[in-house]
Scaffold this motif. Structure first.
Motif, PDB file in Angstrom:
ATOM      1  N   GLU A   3      -3.107  12.499  10.500  1.00 52.88           N
ATOM      2  CA  GLU A   3      -1.960  13.356  10.613  1.00 52.88           C
ATOM      3  C   GLU A   3      -0.894  12.307  10.712  1.00 52.88           C
ATOM      4  O   GLU A   3       0.663  12.129  10.150  1.00 52.88           O
ATOM      5  N   SER A   4      -0.998  11.409  10.804  1.00 54.03           N
ATOM      6  CA  SER A   4       0.226   9.749  11.032  1.00 54.03           C
ATOM      7  C   SER A   4       0.554   9.314   9.301  1.00 54.03           C
ATOM      8  O   SER A   4       1.281   8.972   9.968  1.00 54.03           O
ATOM      9  N   TRP A   5      -0.998   9.730   8.704  1.00 58.23           N
ATOM     10  CA  TRP A   5       0.048   9.314   7.696  1.00 58.23           C
ATOM     11  C   TRP A   5       0.809  10.183   6.644  1.00 58.23           C
ATOM     12  O   TRP A   5       1.742   9.557   5.539  1.00 58.23           O
ATOM     13  N   LYS A   6       0.489  11.850   6.960  1.00 59.25           N
ATOM     14  CA  LYS A   6       0.771  12.925   6.547  1.00 59.25           C
ATOM     15  C   LYS A   6       2.982  12.564   6.769  1.00 59.25           C
ATOM     16  O   LYS A   6       3.180  12.766   6.407  1.00 59.25           O
ATOM     17  N   TYR A  34      -3.280   2.322  -6.927  1.00 57.07           N
ATOM     18  CA  TYR A  34      -3.087   2.500  -5.398  1.00 57.07           C
ATOM     19  C   TYR A  34      -2.885   3.374  -4.941  1.00 57.07           C
ATOM     20  O   TYR A  34      -1.611   4.639  -5.312  1.00 57.07           O
ATOM     21  N   PRO A  35      -3.402   3.928  -4.001  1.00 59.78           N
ATOM     22  CA  PRO A  35      -3.742   5.678  -3.410  1.00 59.78           C
ATOM     23  C   PRO A  35      -1.953   5.908  -3.075  1.00 59.78           C
ATOM     24  O   PRO A  35      -1.620   4.785  -1.841  1.00 59.78           O
ATOM     25  N   SER A  76      -4.465  10.039   3.729  1.00 59.60           N
ATOM     26  CA  SER A  76      -4.693  11.668   4.790  1.00 59.60           C
ATOM     27  C   SER A  76      -5.714  12.658   4.741  1.00 59.60           C
ATOM     28  O   SER A  76      -6.709  12.939   5.142  1.00 59.60           O
ATOM     29  N   ASP A  77      -5.932  12.534   2.957  1.00 62.15           N
ATOM     30  CA  ASP A  77      -7.507  13.505   2.592  1.00 62.15           C
ATOM     31  C   ASP A  77      -8.434  13.520   2.883  1.00 62.15           C
ATOM     32  O   ASP A  77      -9.407  13.730   3.050  1.00 62.15           O
ATOM     33  N   GLY A 100     -11.711  14.199   4.989  1.00 61.98           N
ATOM     34  CA  GLY A 100     -13.306  14.370   4.288  1.00 61.98           C
ATOM     35  C   GLY A 100     -14.140  13.360   4.402  1.00 61.98           C
ATOM     36  O   GLY A 100     -15.135  13.555   4.980  1.00 61.98           O
ATOM     37  N   TYR A 101     -13.788  12.236   4.953  1.00 62.42           N
ATOM     38  CA  TYR A 101     -14.836  11.540   6.061  1.00 62.42           C
ATOM     39  C   TYR A 101     -14.829  11.999   7.327  1.00 62.42           C
ATOM     40  O   TYR A 101     -16.193  11.857   7.466  1.00 62.42           O
ATOM     41  N   THR A 102     -14.483  12.448   8.171  1.00 62.91           N
ATOM     42  CA  THR A 102     -14.893  13.062   8.873  1.00 62.91           C
ATOM     43  C   THR A 102     -16.061  13.926   9.188  1.00 62.91           C
ATOM     44  O   THR A 102     -17.008  14.703   9.348  1.00 62.91           O
TER      45      THR A 102
END
Length: 343
Positions: free
Chosen positions: A39-42, A71-72, A78-79, A83-85
């Motif tokens: 969320e903090s990235w979004k 460079y992302p 955020s995505d 996905g990592y989680t």
């Protein structure tokens, strides 16, 4: 239930900690006040791109997909965290705000808006971005002046017509200044001399060269580490340098005071403003930790590489916890593994 480990924060540090905790048969939970992972990235500004390429923007165990030298964007990160989680099935409790952390005998008591949690160990992985650090004199500006912290800025549509001053010379302030310079009069207030470094050298990210030279992982206590730590962060890329040269962005010295619609600088000059973006970083707030000897009277943490004097209490994701990369995606995993081994 009494957990073996409670992790506070489900950002990059908390997720990296979760990856290592999954390697052992430990009961653990990751608590986060947000409503969504990433969320903090979004919520950051729309045009945000990392200054580290994909090859240096991954957590342990899972690479960020795509061309590794690119460079992302913030949405990609955020995505990626979502996905990592899911990939590692990390046990996360969202919408959970910690109101108090205490220790009774050998157990930690975590008071939250969702009830009480108990754990044998706690890893505080809330990171460095807690409360916007805005100077008190900002209150002297007129209500007609729009003020935003860089964490609140999304795009130029938020601003009102007129002059904008960005206060702070980090990479976020630099990117925002360049973006706004195409639409309005922009000033950038910086309290130090700006240093510019290329993002790429010889078709490779400068972070690749930092890594090869040992700069990226230089220990905080080494001579190299201390030298880098005591200098302001460089601006990666030359876009701002070009805008300063052609006067699309006008450089000003440090802001020292404000009154009505005026900002005053330490060289005696002033600017009439319509918008102020405070790209002045963040400050920590650990008042919720009710355990002696962890936080001193100035609010600073008492720790050695995240290990506190209190048995079972650790911190993760702090700037320069062990190296320059400690608060970055690629570097936080090294500190997470170290904390895991202490457990």
């Amino acid at each position: 239930m009494i957990y073996d480990v409670a992790v506070i924060g489900a950002g990059q540090a908390g997720l990296a900690m979760g990856f290592y905790l999954k390697q052992k048969r430990l009961s653990f939970v990751i608590l986060d006040k947000g409503s969504k992972i990433g969320e903090s990235w979004k919520e950051r500004y729309d045009s945000l791109k990392l200054f580290t390429p994909r090859s240096y923007s991954s957590l342990p165990g899972l690479s960020l997909e795509g061309e590794q030298n690119i460079y992302p964007t913030k949405n990609e990160i955020s995505d990626y965290l979502i996905g990592y989680t899911n990939t590692f099935s990390l046990p996360i409790q969202l919408n959970t705000t910690i109101t108090k952390l205490a220790k009774v005998d050998e157990r930690f008591i975590l008071s939250t808006n969702q009830g009480e949690y108990q754990s044998k160990n706690v890893v505080v992985a809330t990171g460095p971005f807690q409360q916007p650090n805005i100077p008190d004199f900002s209150k002297h500006l007129s209500g007609e002046v729009l003020q935003l912290h860089s964490s609140e800025y999304k795009n130029s549509r938020q601003l009102i017509k007129g002059t904008t001053v960005i206060v702070g010379g980090g990479n976020s302030g630099a990117q925002i200044a360049v973006e706004l310079s195409h639409e309005s009069e922009v000033f950038l207030s910086v309290g130090h001399r700006l240093t510019f470094l290329p993002q790429d050298i010889g078709n490779k990210s400068i972070f690749c060269w930092f890594d090869k030279l040992g700069i990226y992982k230089a220990n905080v206590n080494s001579k190299v580490g201390q030298f880098i730590k005591n200098r302001p962060d460089p601006i990666f890329g030359f876009e701002l340098k070009s805008q300063l040269k052609n006067r699309s962005v006008i450089l000003k010295s440090r802001v020292v005071s404000a009154d009505e619609k005026n900002l005053f600088f330490d060289d005696g000059s002033s600017v009439v403003v319509s918008n102020v973006i405070w790209s002045t970083g963040f400050k920590s707030d650990y008042r919720w930790i009710d355990i002696p000897s962890v936080v001193d009277e100035k609010g600073a943490l008492n720790h050695q590489r995240g290990v506190t004097p209190v048995k079972g209490l650790y911190f993760l994701g702090l700037p320069w916890q062990s190296s320059r990369g400690s608060a970055l995606l690629q570097g936080v995993g090294t500190d997470a593994e170290y904390i895991f081994k202490q457990l």
